[in-house]
Design a protein around this motif. Structure first.
Motif, PDB file in Angstrom:
ATOM      1  N   ARG A 161      58.255   4.039  48.398  1.00  0.00           N
ATOM      2  CA  ARG A 161      57.093   5.028  49.910  1.00  0.00           C
ATOM      3  C   ARG A 161      57.170   6.302  48.378  1.00  0.00           C
ATOM      4  O   ARG A 161      57.432   7.191  50.182  1.00  0.00           O
ATOM      5  CB  ARG A 161      57.557   4.797  51.426  1.00  0.00           C
ATOM      6  CG  ARG A 161      58.454   5.906  51.217  1.00  0.00           C
ATOM      7  CD  ARG A 161      58.564   6.075  52.948  1.00  0.00           C
ATOM      8  NE  ARG A 161      59.805   5.344  53.483  1.00  0.00           N
ATOM      9  CZ  ARG A 161      58.510   4.113  54.580  1.00  0.00           C
ATOM     10  NH1 ARG A 161      57.732   4.885  55.237  1.00  0.00           N
ATOM     11  NH2 ARG A 161      59.450   3.677  55.253  1.00  0.00           N
ATOM     12  N   GLU A 164      53.494   4.048  54.518  1.00  0.00           N
ATOM     13  CA  GLU A 164      53.788   2.658  54.469  1.00  0.00           C
ATOM     14  C   GLU A 164      55.133   1.754  53.539  1.00  0.00           C
ATOM     15  O   GLU A 164      53.735   2.325  52.428  1.00  0.00           O
ATOM     16  CB  GLU A 164      53.108   2.424  55.646  1.00  0.00           C
ATOM     17  CG  GLU A 164      53.387   0.702  56.464  1.00  0.00           C
ATOM     18  CD  GLU A 164      52.080   0.106  56.938  1.00  0.00           C
ATOM     19  OE1 GLU A 164      52.151  -0.251  58.258  1.00  0.00           O
ATOM     20  OE2 GLU A 164      51.190   0.971  56.077  1.00  0.00           O
ATOM     21  N   THR A 165      55.440   1.555  53.867  1.00  0.00           N
ATOM     22  CA  THR A 165      56.268   0.174  52.543  1.00  0.00           C
ATOM     23  C   THR A 165      54.935  -1.174  53.284  1.00  0.00           C
ATOM     24  O   THR A 165      55.007  -1.349  53.831  1.00  0.00           O
ATOM     25  CB  THR A 165      57.365   0.017  52.416  1.00  0.00           C
ATOM     26  OG1 THR A 165      58.058  -0.389  53.754  1.00  0.00           O
ATOM     27  CG2 THR A 165      58.499   1.416  53.256  1.00  0.00           C
ATOM     28  N   GLU A 216      56.825  -2.747  55.529  1.00  0.00           N
ATOM     29  CA  GLU A 216      56.194  -2.755  56.709  1.00  0.00           C
ATOM     30  C   GLU A 216      54.619  -3.044  56.945  1.00  0.00           C
ATOM     31  O   GLU A 216      54.211  -3.728  58.236  1.00  0.00           O
ATOM     32  CB  GLU A 216      56.092  -0.865  57.123  1.00  0.00           C
ATOM     33  CG  GLU A 216      57.958  -0.548  57.116  1.00  0.00           C
ATOM     34  CD  GLU A 216      57.670   0.855  57.014  1.00  0.00           C
ATOM     35  OE1 GLU A 216      58.509   1.762  57.415  1.00  0.00           O
ATOM     36  OE2 GLU A 216      56.688   1.575  56.658  1.00  0.00           O
ATOM     37  N   ARG A 258      54.224  -5.867  60.113  1.00  0.00           N
ATOM     38  CA  ARG A 258      52.983  -5.911  61.020  1.00  0.00           C
ATOM     39  C   ARG A 258      52.254  -6.338  61.535  1.00  0.00           C
ATOM     40  O   ARG A 258      51.869  -7.127  62.401  1.00  0.00           O
ATOM     41  CB  ARG A 258      52.694  -4.520  61.553  1.00  0.00           C
ATOM     42  CG  ARG A 258      51.945  -3.859  60.434  1.00  0.00           C
ATOM     43  CD  ARG A 258      51.925  -2.544  60.308  1.00  0.00           C
ATOM     44  NE  ARG A 258      50.658  -1.796  59.622  1.00  0.00           N
ATOM     45  CZ  ARG A 258      49.541  -2.299  59.002  1.00  0.00           C
ATOM     46  NH1 ARG A 258      49.020  -3.181  60.122  1.00  0.00           N
ATOM     47  NH2 ARG A 258      49.103  -1.690  58.292  1.00  0.00           N
TER      48      ARG A 258
END
Length: 181
Positions: A108, A113-114, A117, A121
């Protein structure tokens, strides 16, 4: 098919720009593109959408055209690129881009955000969509589509280049876990 992942139509000024969470206005041809999609998309029972305007506006047009219910899921938003947001890709420091490329899912350098991630989500949102009536139209972003592809194809999915206003159909056996089909 269980999920239809539709990338939003072309935003104005997007060429060469890092704009994950930046909410750009839609291009002048939006109405024509929305009408084309309303006509050409396969049947669906409901619509889920990213909250970003470029998706929400298209989802609203399709919900009206097809008389389908619409829900917003914030987990379908595009990746947060942190301090890279709104910058031209060619203006971002080469060393930062190289750090990101060396560890695509975990780095990152932008402070946002990576990719891991984003994947967690967005795949959670897609898996949740499978618990209701299908097929579901999911109006989303390239990052969400790439995440879904990577769940089945691994790294090759992250290299996909979904076009504006294009869609991908995922079958009922799709599972949002790395390496599954």
């Amino acid at each position: 098919m269980a999920l239809i992942l539709l990338r939003h139509t072309r935003p104005e000024g997007a060429e060469g720009l890092c704009y994950g969470r930046t909410d750009l206005p839609l291009a002048d041809d939006f109405a024509a593109e929305a009408a084309r999609l309303a006509r050409d998309l396969p049947p669906f029972t409901r619509i889920l959408t990213s909250p970003l305007g470029r998706c929400l506006r298209l989802a609203q047009a399709l919900a009206a055209a097809r008389a389908r219910p619409l829900s917003i899921d914030p987990r379908l938003a595009e990746m947060d690129f942190g301090r890279w947001e709104g910058q031209r890709w060619d203006a971002i420091a080469r060393a930062e881009l190289d750090l990101w490329a060396a560890d695509l899912t975990g780095a990152r350098p932008h402070g946002g955000e990576t990719v891991a991630e984003l994947a967690a989500r967005s795949r959670a949102a897609l898996n949740a969509a499978l618990t209701g009536p299908v097929p579901v139209l999911v109006v989303c972003h390239a990052g969400v589509i790439k995440s879904a592809l990577a769940a089945g194809q691994g790294a090759a999915g992250w290299r996909a280049q979904p076009g504006y206003g294009s869609w991908l159909e995922l079958g009922p056996g799709w599972q949002g876990e790395e390496g599954s089909k």
